[in-house]
Motif scaffolding. Structure first.
Motif, PDB file in Angstrom:
ATOM      1  N   ALA B  33       0.841  -1.204   0.000  1.00  0.00           N
ATOM      2  CA  ALA B  33       0.000   0.000   0.000  1.00  0.00           C
ATOM      3  C   ALA B  33       0.869   1.244   0.000  1.00  0.00           C
ATOM      4  N   TRP B  34       1.941   1.246   0.803  1.00  0.00           N
ATOM      5  CA  TRP B  34       2.831   2.419   0.809  1.00  0.00           C
ATOM      6  C   TRP B  34       3.472   2.613  -0.547  1.00  0.00           C
ATOM      7  N   TRP B  35       3.866   1.500  -1.166  1.00  0.00           N
ATOM      8  CA  TRP B  35       4.517   1.637  -2.471  1.00  0.00           C
ATOM      9  C   TRP B  35       3.546   2.190  -3.498  1.00  0.00           C
ATOM     10  N   LEU B  36       2.301   1.706  -3.481  1.00  0.00           N
ATOM     11  CA  LEU B  36       1.343   2.212  -4.470  1.00  0.00           C
ATOM     12  C   LEU B  36       1.060   3.691  -4.230  1.00  0.00           C
ATOM     13  N   TRP B  37       0.917   4.059  -2.963  1.00  0.00           N
ATOM     14  CA  TRP B  37       0.692   5.466  -2.645  1.00  0.00           C
ATOM     15  C   TRP B  37       1.849   6.317  -3.154  1.00  0.00           C
ATOM     16  N   ILE B 147      12.169  11.757  -4.220  1.00  0.00           N
ATOM     17  CA  ILE B 147      11.689  11.851  -2.835  1.00  0.00           C
ATOM     18  C   ILE B 147      10.474  10.949  -2.630  1.00  0.00           C
ATOM     19  N   CYS B 148       9.604  10.865  -3.633  1.00  0.00           N
ATOM     20  CA  CYS B 148       8.439   9.979  -3.499  1.00  0.00           C
ATOM     21  C   CYS B 148       8.883   8.529  -3.334  1.00  0.00           C
ATOM     22  N   VAL B 149       9.852   8.119  -4.159  1.00  0.00           N
ATOM     23  CA  VAL B 149      10.346   6.755  -4.026  1.00  0.00           C
ATOM     24  C   VAL B 149      10.999   6.572  -2.658  1.00  0.00           C
ATOM     25  N   GLY B 150      11.731   7.583  -2.218  1.00  0.00           N
ATOM     26  CA  GLY B 150      12.350   7.516  -0.900  1.00  0.00           C
ATOM     27  C   GLY B 150      11.322   7.375   0.201  1.00  0.00           C
ATOM     28  N   ALA B 151      10.170   8.009   0.016  1.00  0.00           N
ATOM     29  CA  ALA B 151       9.115   7.877   1.024  1.00  0.00           C
ATOM     30  C   ALA B 151       8.638   6.436   1.108  1.00  0.00           C
ATOM     31  N   ALA B 152       8.495   5.789  -0.055  1.00  0.00           N
ATOM     32  CA  ALA B 152       8.100   4.375  -0.027  1.00  0.00           C
ATOM     33  C   ALA B 152       9.151   3.544   0.683  1.00  0.00           C
ATOM     34  N   ASN B 153      10.420   3.857   0.423  1.00  0.00           N
ATOM     35  CA  ASN B 153      11.497   3.144   1.107  1.00  0.00           C
ATOM     36  C   ASN B 153      11.422   3.317   2.603  1.00  0.00           C
ATOM     37  N   ALA B 154      11.116   4.550   3.021  1.00  0.00           N
ATOM     38  CA  ALA B 154      11.123   4.831   4.457  1.00  0.00           C
ATOM     39  C   ALA B 154       9.936   4.185   5.153  1.00  0.00           C
ATOM     40  N   LEU B 155       8.820   4.070   4.452  1.00  0.00           N
ATOM     41  CA  LEU B 155       7.598   3.632   5.127  1.00  0.00           C
ATOM     42  C   LEU B 155       7.398   2.129   5.039  1.00  0.00           C
ATOM     43  N   ALA B 156       7.799   1.517   3.936  1.00  0.00           N
ATOM     44  CA  ALA B 156       7.500   0.100   3.738  1.00  0.00           C
ATOM     45  C   ALA B 156       8.662  -0.747   4.239  1.00  0.00           C
ATOM     46  N   ASN B 157       8.330  -1.768   4.986  1.00  0.00           N
ATOM     47  CA  ASN B 157       9.330  -2.693   5.485  1.00  0.00           C
ATOM     48  C   ASN B 157       9.736  -3.623   4.350  1.00  0.00           C
ATOM     49  N   PRO B 158      11.008  -3.559   3.904  1.00  0.00           N
ATOM     50  CA  PRO B 158      11.369  -4.364   2.731  1.00  0.00           C
ATOM     51  C   PRO B 158      11.213  -5.855   2.970  1.00  0.00           C
ATOM     52  N   ALA B 317      -6.490   0.485   1.501  1.00  0.00           N
ATOM     53  CA  ALA B 317      -7.218   1.013   0.347  1.00  0.00           C
ATOM     54  C   ALA B 317      -7.215   2.531   0.369  1.00  0.00           C
ATOM     55  N   VAL B 318      -7.385   3.108   1.558  1.00  0.00           N
ATOM     56  CA  VAL B 318      -7.386   4.574   1.662  1.00  0.00           C
ATOM     57  C   VAL B 318      -6.045   5.133   1.206  1.00  0.00           C
ATOM     58  N   ALA B 319      -4.963   4.493   1.660  1.00  0.00           N
ATOM     59  CA  ALA B 319      -3.637   4.992   1.284  1.00  0.00           C
ATOM     60  C   ALA B 319      -3.449   4.935  -0.230  1.00  0.00           C
ATOM     61  N   VAL B 320      -3.888   3.830  -0.840  1.00  0.00           N
ATOM     62  CA  VAL B 320      -3.711   3.707  -2.286  1.00  0.00           C
ATOM     63  C   VAL B 320      -4.524   4.775  -3.013  1.00  0.00           C
TER      64      VAL B 320
END
Lengths: 292, 455
Positions: B33-37, B147-158, B317-320
């Protein structure tokens, strides 16, 4: 199951070649070729793209489409390569070598052009074969992106370019003039390949980067959308020569040479010992007793 | 409300992040969800060069990251992405100065330097406001996407993301999980080898690389063999029987999908009119379906159970949707109002902003409130459960055993979900292998029963 396609599709060493942890069968080879050609086109699109009508809305979308499609293509190759399931030993070695490469990568980050990961990719590709080299190139860049370097739009392209480096090292000749290539001949091959790979890697990564930084307003350097192939190629080569060949690519080539020459023999011994210990060769097959 | 905030003993940092109006219990959002957002936000950034819009977008993304990230190492890397974005902007502006682009509003008059013949370019020259701005706008666009991609990196647990890879990519995901788990041990290995070297009085820096790296490499390869043995003994590598026909079909489908994607990409790019406009979308869509079928088929070779899968709930779903809205709004703006999305630099025009664009951008910041707060992160000590909790979910479940667990993989190769041995077709309903839980999760209620992954 016919004997022509044994379990592992060529895992049992054929015609004297050492066993490969990730075999590349004909279907995998076809897939690799197709995706490599497509990947090359995605690197080289600025050179081939036809002229754009000025009214087209999505004229600038090309790189963004590729950023989405290239990872998918790489995933398709991965599925095909590991279609028979991967040996646990190959999997563990891939993981560990990826971690080592990910740990080596930041070592060169502070210095211009010092690239500390290629030599291990090349040596591992040489020892473990082209399929392993390809997967290692992808997995190590991905792992290092997750750990230190960061995921970004450049990552799929780095993955593919590194995978080519590993693949090519695996394709270096194993035998020449009837005798196995070992000792100083092998070192010479590997060093020469390392230098070539360093420059080619820089070239394709520049080619990918070029349209993004383009627009200097200089006829000699700029990417001209829809320009003639040779004109754009000449401009690109000038751009590469000016921007990166002198420092980055040469630095990478020197690093490759030094590391392969100094550490190569020892690393090769260690890797070959691991192959021997892992013993990828035998495949245990249980067949019911028949009344033949 | 005051009581519940008082009884959450999560320290000052967490109590700042736990908004009083957030009623949902702390849990990790599905990494997908974080990645899609974030990808939605990146698409939005790719459709404009308007610095005002991009600045708002970056601000929205940064707010979400600041309020929803954990203390994990990958979350701390967000500032690196900010730095990288700044570097990109500087490089693009610097190139404009170095290569002296054209423009009428001259700010600084620098002399021109003509390089000799083979290069046929000039360096420097008058610096114009138009050139600087076009470099700045382009740099801002790329930087915002980074920065958007970095946000996904920061929020999503790989690791959670890798645990969710489809069955067809199981091996590749497992390789990455092994790599991520082995990585911290390399530092320990280096220290051990260096200590042994010191004990042998090998103090000098001579041969340092050879004397340290070689043993570390040999050590890690030996370790990988141990890990492989451990995985084999736990039943990894068991494969279901797949008919030869199905395997051939998989390969053919994979090839078709790859070919279709190439055709689709070519058609999408070829705007000269030689290929019909619909071909690109059709080819890409078809090949996506074909690829999905091939993935399914390839995943049949082993059915695997998944331990504690991340569930997709309303907050995901909300995040996406919050990522999709800016992407859609800006895609619409870029075609409906190009002068707003791509402000002109020649003549110089102050970039504008309209109400629909503003609303579309503000949606991107909603996940900062609309998603549940992250659980206590891996770095901090496990906190006791809140006193007023009745729901078992309130217990800070260790979301990632591999972090707090420092055992070598040879001892426990199943320490991450994706590396757990695959269950064969016969025992796909079997419980996951027992393993010692390292943290005080004894109060943790029985984990949800593992579900057979849809084959």
């Amino acid at each position: 199951m016919s004997t022509a396609d044994p379990l592992g599709g060529g895992r049992s060493g054929r015609s004297g070649r050492s066993a490969r942890p990730i075999p590349v069968g004909p279907k995998s080879a076809l897939m690799l070729t197709l995706v490599s050609l497509a990947g090359l086109a995605m690197f080289a699109w600025p050179l081939f793209r036809p002229a754009q009508p000025a009214t087209v809305q999505h004229a600038g979308d090309a790189p963004f489409i590729f950023i989405v499609i290239l990872p998918l293509l790489i995933l398709l190759v991965m599925v095909q390569l590991t279609e028979r399931g991967m040996d646990a030993k190959a999997l563990a070695m891939l993981g560990v070598l990826s971690a080592v490469i990910a740990a080596l990568r930041p070592l060169g980050a502070g210095l211009n052009g010092v690239e500390t990961v290629f030599f291990l990719m090349i040596l591992a590709g040489r020892v473990f074969g082209p399929g392993f080299g390809f997967v290692l190139g992808c997995s190590s860049i991905f792992a290092s992106a997750l750990l230190t370097a960061g995921v970004g739009p450049w990552m799929p392209f780095q993955m593919l370019a590194s995978a080519w480096v590993g693949l090519g090292a695996g394709l270096l000749p194993e035998r020449m003039f009837g005798r196995p290539v070992r000792g100083w001949r092998e070192m010479a091959w590997l060093i020469a390949y390392g230098i070539v790979a360093a420059y080619l890697f820089g070239l394709v990564m520049n080619l990918w980067f070029w349209p993004y930084v383009s627009g200097f307003g200089q006829a000699g350097l700029d990417y001209v959308p829809g320009g003639a192939l040779l004109d754009n190629l000449r401009r690109f080569l000038v751009f590469t020569l000016v921007s990166s060949t002198a420092v980055w690519d040469t630095g990478r080539a020197i690093t490759d040479t030094v590391l392969i020459a100094v550490l190569g023999p020892g690393v090769l011994v260690i890797l070959r010992r691991a192959v021997r210990r892992a013993n990828f060769d035998p495949v245990v097959e249980f067949t019911p007793v028949t009344d033949e | 409300m005051s009581m519940s905030t008082a009884t959450v003993p999560t320290g000052p940092v967490a109590s700042v992040r736990t908004r009083p109006w957030s009623h949902s219990l702390p849990r990790a959002l599905h990494p997908g969800a974080w990645w899609l957002w974030a990808l939605g936000c990146a698409v939005a950034a790719s459709r404009t060069t308007n610095p005002l819009i991009l600045a708002l977008l970056v601000a929205a993304v940064s707010v979400v990251v600041a309020w929803r990230r954990t203390e994990a190492p990958w979350a701390m890397a967000f500032r690196l992405y900010l730095g990288l974005a700044g570097f990109i902007v500087l490089v693009r502006v610097g190139f404009r100065i170095l290569f002296g682009a054209d423009g009428t509003t001259i700010l600084i008059g620098l002399p021109r330097i003509q390089l000799p013949e083979p290069f046929a370019i000039t360096l420097f020259g008058p610096v114009s406001a138009e050139a600087l701005l076009s470099g700045l706008y382009g740099g801002c666009q790329l930087g915002a996407m980074v920065i958007c991609v970095g946000a996904a990196n920061a929020l999503a647990n790989p690791k959670r993301l890798l645990a969710a890879v489809p069955g067809a990519l199981y091996e590749f995901g497992a390789v990455l999980v092994v790599a991520l788990s082995v990585f911290p041990q390399l530092a320990e290995s280096v220290q051990r080898v260096a200590r042994a070297r010191r004990l042998r009085s090998g103090q000098g820096r001579r041969h340092f690389l050879r004397q340290v790296m070689m043993p570390v490499l040999a050590d890690s390869l030996d370790r990988s063999l141990d890990l492989a043995a451990a995985m084999d003994s736990r039943g990894y590598g068991r494969r279901g029987e797949v008919a030869a026909g199905a395997r051939h079909l998989t390969s053919v489908l994979l090839l078709l999908a790859a070919g279709g994607m190439c055709v689709g990409a070519y058609a999408a790019l070829d705007t000269s009119g030689a290929t019909p406009g619909w071909l690109g979308a059709v080819a890409l869509g078809t090949s996506a379906v074909v690829a999905g079928t091939a993935f399914r088929l390839a995943g049949w070779r082993a059915r695997r159970t998944r331990y504690r899968p991340d569930r997709w709930r309303a907050a995901e779903a909300v995040a996406v949707v919050c990522g999709l809205v800016p992407a859609v709004v800006l895609s619409w703006l870029s075609s409906a109002d190009p002068t707003l999305a791509y402000p002109s630099v020649s003549p110089l025009v102050w970039p504008g902003l309209t109400v629909p664009g503003l609303i579309g951008l503000l949606v991107a910041v909603l996940p900062a409130w609309a998603t549940p707060p992250p659980p206590d992160s891996a770095g901090s000590k496990p906190s006791p459960p809140p006193a007023d909790s009745t729901s078992p979910k309130a217990v800070p479940a260790p979301t990632d055993p591999t972090i707090s667990q420092a055992t070598p993989p040879s001892a426990d190769p199943t320490s991450s979900e994706a590396a757990s041995p695959p269950a064969g077709p016969a025992d796909s309903r079997a419980t996951p292998p027992c393993r010692p839980r390292p943290d005080p999760a004894a109060t943790d209620p029985a984990p949800p029963a593992p579900e057979a992954e849809e084959a």
